[in-house]
Design an enzyme around this catalytic site. Structure first.
Site, PDB file in Angstrom:
ATOM      1  N   HIS A  48       0.809  -1.217  -0.051  1.00  7.44           N
ATOM      2  CA  HIS A  48       0.060   0.087  -0.050  1.00  7.44           C
ATOM      3  C   HIS A  48       0.939   1.434   0.005  1.00  7.44           C
ATOM      4  CE1 HIS A  48      -2.929   2.927   0.948  1.00  7.44           C
ATOM      5  NE2 HIS A  48      -2.407   3.186   2.104  1.00  7.44           N
ATOM      6  N   GLU A  76       1.172   5.516  12.948  1.00  8.69           N
ATOM      7  CA  GLU A  76      -0.003   5.086  13.224  1.00  8.69           C
ATOM      8  C   GLU A  76       0.004   3.489  13.578  1.00  8.69           C
ATOM      9  OE1 GLU A  76      -4.899   5.432  11.890  1.00  8.69           O
ATOM     10  OE2 GLU A  76      -2.966   5.697  10.256  1.00  8.69           O
ATOM     11  N   ASP A  77       0.366   2.614  12.653  1.00  7.86           N
ATOM     12  CA  ASP A  77       0.308   1.402  12.488  1.00  7.86           C
ATOM     13  C   ASP A  77       1.280   0.385  13.283  1.00  7.86           C
ATOM     14  OD1 ASP A  77      -2.582   1.838  11.666  1.00  7.86           O
ATOM     15  OD2 ASP A  77      -1.905   1.619   9.491  1.00  7.86           O
ATOM     16  N   ASP A 139      -3.118   8.532  -0.702  1.00  5.47           N
ATOM     17  CA  ASP A 139      -3.343   7.324   0.063  1.00  5.47           C
ATOM     18  C   ASP A 139      -4.789   6.736  -0.197  1.00  5.47           C
ATOM     19  OD1 ASP A 139      -3.096   5.383   2.581  1.00  5.47           O
ATOM     20  OD2 ASP A 139      -4.657   7.292   3.446  1.00  5.47           O
TER      21      ASP A 139
END
Length: 706
Positions: A48, A76-77, A139
């Site tokens: 991604h 964030e992830d 995104d």
């Protein structure tokens, strides 16, 4: 599938001096952090950010933007922190990633109050560095391209958010290609059958008429050769969502939609743009009202082009856009052109708008908004609407949204001119203030010193600036009116307890109620935000208590089982002394209706819900609100006298609403707190006897049923 080597090759193609090592390190860092994570499709998660980086590389953006794309989900992830990014890639890239992370956390489709605040954060992030929103848009584009792997409810939410927020934002930034793709991808989720029907009709049309695009493009090239201009001609059918929107706006079927084909002619100079326009108009008949010159009057996002619609081959209406190569680059990439590179050098496109300029103007405009509705209104007007360009009598250009009126024009010049506007001339002809302005028109505003904004102007204007100014003026005017009305209500309340009203007493009450001053107290009293009994209660609590023989409100109804909860129906507002019946709300208590309430007809087939009730025979407190609508003459002192008459009957006004104000009379709805049906008749009789009360009626509205 995209690869890191392919990305580096693509970046090197437009930026030979690119730091390939930095990009490679960012990819390796992201791959390590996302190791073991997978997308809904089952692909490794790193695919991604790599795809997002490639979308931005297609726009020929700088290394920092590409690296940010590769790292945009790490904070964030994954376990990566902002400090880790500063140490590995420096503060600029770390701050860009942090900005994208914060944007990702914004819930732009939440309630209006939160949505307004999140929009503010969005524009603040954009004002710091526009590359943050470029990464976020890329995104979102990749997420929409792969949306089919999500659950259906997630697809609907993402698609609606894309259609409402991200697609218009891409358009406002001049990235028209991205806006069109985002809209079409969202359209395929929100209305797949509508999109498929458009595609099926296109296939049928092509089968019947052949490849119309190639034929018309060849005709245009022939005209360029005839006038000796070298240019590039591109043709395409418009996207399904664009066609669907036109069908909806014009309320016509596909077969009646004419300009479903669009063509672009790209030439070397501005002079050649106008020469091509002349050649096309010589060959084909121009469609009236469809010519727009965005070269002499560019859009605020930097867009420049000539637009015209003509009746082309076989009478098919086609749209032609004519522009130079530099104009085309800005038209395609918008503000992204500000960071574009060519052959290792930052491109200085003369038509690229400095993105900080218009974002700063947005922030300034939105900072002045006084409520959330006003702010969201300004956002949508700024992001979603095309512009028209009009002239002052001195030849100065005023940019306005499509659909703007002379009133918007007046407020765009100065708030003082808008407030004093009494009329307008468009192209030297007097026109109504609700006239919609068109491109190129000249507008002259007529003013008068005594003029003040009217409430009806809110339905005429479309710009956030005009609406804000009108609201401010109306609030100020309403405040004066409410202070006068509040003064009368307060005087009646003080007289009712045999006390003299004074500014000192009002100031004391204001302090006890945590209000700014006596004027604020009177304004809130006049606007029914507080009630006169509250004022009396904080000053003279011993006088504000109810009589000792009054029935407790909980014991007012006879016939209820135990401590069952009850409430008066707002459709008929029964008062003690009137015959009543109860309707069970299935475990939620009982609603009291007057026996003649028309709503009861809805329960005729549900006899099990009817309960035989009646009022207690004693003295009830004055807490039973009844709404009256009065028509009274529009003379000085009439409304104050009406309030005095109500107060003289020991009744309290709990709300007041102006319904229809005319030069000779106006209608007003008044909520009055009463003890009983006898009390209500006494108040009504006192009002009917006044010569300036034209009509009085009790309001019973089934639409207000509980």
């Amino acid at each position: 599938m995209d690869t890191i080597s392919g990305l580096i090759t693509r970046v090197k193609g437009y930026h030979p001096n690119s730091d390939s090592g930095l990009i490679l390190r960012a990819y390796a860092f992201g791959a390590t952090m996302h190791d073991g994570q997978f997308r809904h499709s089952g692909d490794p998660y790193i695919t991604h950010p790599l795809a997002v980086a490639n979308i931005l590389a297609e726009q020929q953006l700088d290394d920092a933007t590409i690296v940010t794309a590769l790292l945009h989900d790490t904070v964030e992830d994954t376990r990566a922190s902002h400090a880790d990014l500063v140490r590995e890639f420096g503060p600029v890239i770390a701050d860009l990633v942090d900005g994208v992370t914060k944007l990702t956390k914004l819930q732009l489709n939440s309630n209006e109050t939160k949505q307004a605040e999140n929009f503010r954060k969005l524009f603040m992030a954009m004002s710091r560095d526009m590359r943050v929103i470029l990464v976020k848009l890329a995104d979102r584009l990749h997420n929409m391209r792969t949306i089919k792997s999500m659950k259906p409810e997630g697809q609907q939410r993402k698609a609606r958010e894309t259609m409402d927020i991200f697609a218009p934002l891409a358009g406002r930034m001049g990235m028209q290609w991205m806006r069109e793709e985002l809209e079409d991808l969202a359209f395929s989720v929100l209305n797949p059958e509508g999109r498929n029907s458009i595609i099926r009709r296109f296939v049928t049309l092509q089968r019947e008429s052949g490849d119309v695009i190639d034929k018309i493009a060849t005709d245009i090239r022939t005209e360029l050769d005839r006038v000796g201009i070298v240019g590039e001609v591109r043709g395409r059918a418009k996207r399904p969502f664009s066609i669907w929107r036109k069908m909806e706006e014009k309320q016509i079927g596909f077969s009646r939609l004419s300009d479903i084909y669009g063509f672009r002619v790209i030439v070397a100079t501005e002079q050649e743009c106008y020469a091509v326009l002349g050649a096309i108009h010589q060959r084909w008949r121009a469609v009236p009202g469809r010519f727009k010159d965005y070269i002499s009057q560019p859009k605020s996002n930097g867009y420049r082009s000539l637009h015209t619609s003509v009746s082309g081959r076989d009478g098919k209406r086609v749209e032609v856009q004519i522009r130079t190569r530099q104009m085309h680059e800005v038209a395609e990439t918008g503000v992204a052109a500000h960071w574009s590179y060519r052959d290792g050098e930052r491109v200085e496109n003369p038509f690229a708008v400095d993105p900080a300029g218009w974002v700063s103007s947005l922030n300034e405009q939105f900072d002045s908004a006084q409520d959330h509705d006003e702010f969201l209104e300004a956002v949508k007007l700024e992001m979603y609407q095309d512009q028209v360009f009009c002239f002052t009598p001195k030849g100065e250009v005023v940019k306005l949204p499509k659909g703007a009126t002379p009133l918007d024009f007046a407020y765009a010049i100065h708030t003082r001119i808008g407030d004093a506007c009494v009329g307008a001339k468009v192209d030297s002809v007097r026109v109504p203030l609700w006239t919609r302005l068109r491109n190129g028109q000249s507008c002259e505003i007529l003013t008068a010193e005594a003029q003040r904004p009217q409430a009806t102007w809110m339905d005429i204007v479309v710009t956030g600036r005009a609406k804000s100014a009108i609201r401010r003026s109306l609030r100020a005017a309403d405040r004066d009116k409410f202070i006068r009305l509040g003064t009368e209500l307060a005087r009646v309340a003080f007289d009712g307890v045999n006390k003299r009203m004074s500014m000192k007493a009002l100031a004391t009450a204001a302090r006890e109620l945590h209000l700014q001053d006596a004027d604020e107290l009177l304004a809130r009293l006049g606007s029914a935000e507080i009630q006169s009994r509250q004022v009396i209660g904080v000053l003279y609590p011993e006088l504000a208590t109810r009589d000792s023989d009054e029935i407790d409100a909980r014991a007012a109804i006879v016939g209820l089982e135990g401590d069952a909860a009850f409430e008066r129906a707002q459709c008929c507002q029964p008062v003690p002394g009137e015959r009543i019946v109860g309707i069970s709300r299935r475990g939620k208590g009982v609603t009291l209706h007057a026996i003649d309430c028309p709503v009861l007809a809805d329960y005729e087939d549900q006899p099990d819900r009817w309960i035989d009730l009646h009022w207690h025979g004693g003295t009830h407190p004055a807490i039973h609100t009844v709404t009256f609508e009065l028509a009274i003459t529009n003379d000085a002192g009439v409304l104050g006298r009406v309030c005095t008459l109500i107060g003289a009957q020991k009744a309290n006004i709990s709300d007041l609403e102006f319904r229809d104000k005319k030069p000779d009379f106006y209608r007003v709805r008044i909520d009055i707190d009463l003890r009983s049906v006898e009390h209500m008749h006494a108040v009504r009789l006192a009002l009917e006897a006044d010569q300036d009360v034209v009509t009085i009626a009790r309001v019973r509205d089934r639409h207000r049923a509980a």
